[in-house]
Structure formats: structure tokens, C-alpha cells
Write a protein that holds these residues in place. Sequence first.
Motif, PDB file in Angstrom:
ATOM      1  N   LEU A 151     -18.897  19.255  27.512  1.00 22.22           N
ATOM      2  CA  LEU A 151     -19.847  19.275  28.520  1.00 22.22           C
ATOM      3  C   LEU A 151     -20.825  20.202  28.315  1.00 22.22           C
ATOM      4  O   LEU A 151     -22.089  20.377  28.202  1.00 22.22           O
ATOM      5  CB  LEU A 151     -19.699  18.232  28.470  1.00 22.22           C
ATOM      6  N   LEU A 152     -20.001  21.005  29.559  1.00 24.21           N
ATOM      7  CA  LEU A 152     -20.514  22.417  29.677  1.00 24.21           C
ATOM      8  C   LEU A 152     -20.999  23.315  29.180  1.00 24.21           C
ATOM      9  O   LEU A 152     -21.729  24.116  29.005  1.00 24.21           O
ATOM     10  CB  LEU A 152     -19.342  23.090  31.045  1.00 24.21           C
ATOM     11  N   ARG A 153     -19.388  23.418  27.919  1.00 26.55           N
ATOM     12  CA  ARG A 153     -20.259  24.596  27.134  1.00 26.55           C
ATOM     13  C   ARG A 153     -21.202  24.303  25.789  1.00 26.55           C
ATOM     14  O   ARG A 153     -21.853  25.361  25.647  1.00 26.55           O
ATOM     15  CB  ARG A 153     -18.913  24.884  26.105  1.00 26.55           C
ATOM     16  N   ARG A 154     -21.057  23.144  26.272  1.00 23.48           N
ATOM     17  CA  ARG A 154     -22.134  22.744  25.360  1.00 23.48           C
ATOM     18  C   ARG A 154     -23.904  22.985  25.744  1.00 23.48           C
ATOM     19  O   ARG A 154     -24.748  22.661  25.123  1.00 23.48           O
ATOM     20  CB  ARG A 154     -22.446  20.838  24.568  1.00 23.48           C
ATOM     21  N   ASN A 155     -24.091  22.713  26.904  1.00 20.80           N
ATOM     22  CA  ASN A 155     -24.752  22.885  27.755  1.00 20.80           C
ATOM     23  C   ASN A 155     -25.509  24.493  27.671  1.00 20.80           C
ATOM     24  O   ASN A 155     -26.950  24.646  27.779  1.00 20.80           O
ATOM     25  CB  ASN A 155     -24.949  22.329  29.017  1.00 20.80           C
ATOM     26  N   ALA A 156     -24.332  25.100  27.808  1.00 21.83           N
ATOM     27  CA  ALA A 156     -24.435  26.364  28.370  1.00 21.83           C
ATOM     28  C   ALA A 156     -25.136  26.889  26.881  1.00 21.83           C
ATOM     29  O   ALA A 156     -26.080  27.516  26.756  1.00 21.83           O
ATOM     30  CB  ALA A 156     -23.083  27.206  28.548  1.00 21.83           C
ATOM     31  N   LYS A 157     -24.654  26.370  25.745  1.00 24.13           N
ATOM     32  CA  LYS A 157     -25.496  26.296  24.598  1.00 24.13           C
ATOM     33  C   LYS A 157     -26.504  26.242  24.064  1.00 24.13           C
ATOM     34  O   LYS A 157     -27.433  27.634  23.940  1.00 24.13           O
ATOM     35  CB  LYS A 157     -23.932  26.605  23.334  1.00 24.13           C
ATOM     36  N   LEU A 158     -27.066  25.217  24.155  1.00 20.06           N
ATOM     37  CA  LEU A 158     -27.954  24.778  24.445  1.00 20.06           C
ATOM     38  C   LEU A 158     -29.007  25.308  25.298  1.00 20.06           C
ATOM     39  O   LEU A 158     -29.950  26.297  24.446  1.00 20.06           O
ATOM     40  CB  LEU A 158     -28.276  23.250  24.624  1.00 20.06           C
ATOM     41  N   ARG A 159     -28.196  25.638  25.997  1.00 17.22           N
ATOM     42  CA  ARG A 159     -29.481  27.362  27.069  1.00 17.22           C
ATOM     43  C   ARG A 159     -29.650  28.300  26.690  1.00 17.22           C
ATOM     44  O   ARG A 159     -30.576  28.998  27.279  1.00 17.22           O
ATOM     45  CB  ARG A 159     -29.041  27.479  28.641  1.00 17.22           C
TER      46      ARG A 159
ATOM     47  N   ASN B 139     -32.581  27.937  23.814  1.00 18.77           N
ATOM     48  CA  ASN B 139     -33.381  27.732  24.301  1.00 18.77           C
ATOM     49  C   ASN B 139     -34.490  28.935  25.037  1.00 18.77           C
ATOM     50  O   ASN B 139     -35.457  29.165  24.615  1.00 18.77           O
ATOM     51  CB  ASN B 139     -33.584  26.927  25.674  1.00 18.77           C
TER      52      ASN B 139
END
Length: 98
Positions: free
Chosen positions: A73-81, A84
Amino acid sequence: MLITTLGAAVISIAAGASIRAWAFAIFAILVAIGFGGVAFAGGSSVIAAMLSGIAILVLMEIGYLAGVFLSGLLRRNAKLRENNVADSVATTSERPQG
């Protein structure tokens, strides 16, 4: 015993973020055997010692899965950030100047 259980849970969560499943499975089985052995040496019956070992094994596996989930979940959020930020930089640089 409570401190040992909490320690095993914390280690399992941390391991979920960093090591492979097969390596953790070997580690967890060895810890469960050791935990059951200590319980047996402490005066518990064989069945109680086996149940203690199985309980710590289940707790460690649940902690490992939680660690894997949180890490993903943390890796996915970092990639999305990152995506963006890259999209917003590309959008502002493509605007016509003047």
C-alpha cells in the motif's frame, strides 16, 4: 509470554516489508518449534506445547501478511504520488508561453 508474542508480531510485520515468503516461512517454523520447545521444557504437556507453537506460528503469519499488505500500500501510494508530480510538471511545461 506477552512480550514474546508482541515481539514476534512486530518482527513479522517488519519482515513482511522486507523478506521473501519462503524465507519467512522457514524462520516462522523454527521460531514456532522453539517456542513450543520452551513451553514443553517449562512444564507444559506435549499437546499444550504444540498448541502454543501453532498459535505463535499463526500470529506470525498474520503479522507477515499485514506487513506485506502495508508495504504494498505504501509503495503504491508513493508511485501514484510520483506519477501525479510528473504529470503536473509535464502539463505546466507544455503550456504555451506568452
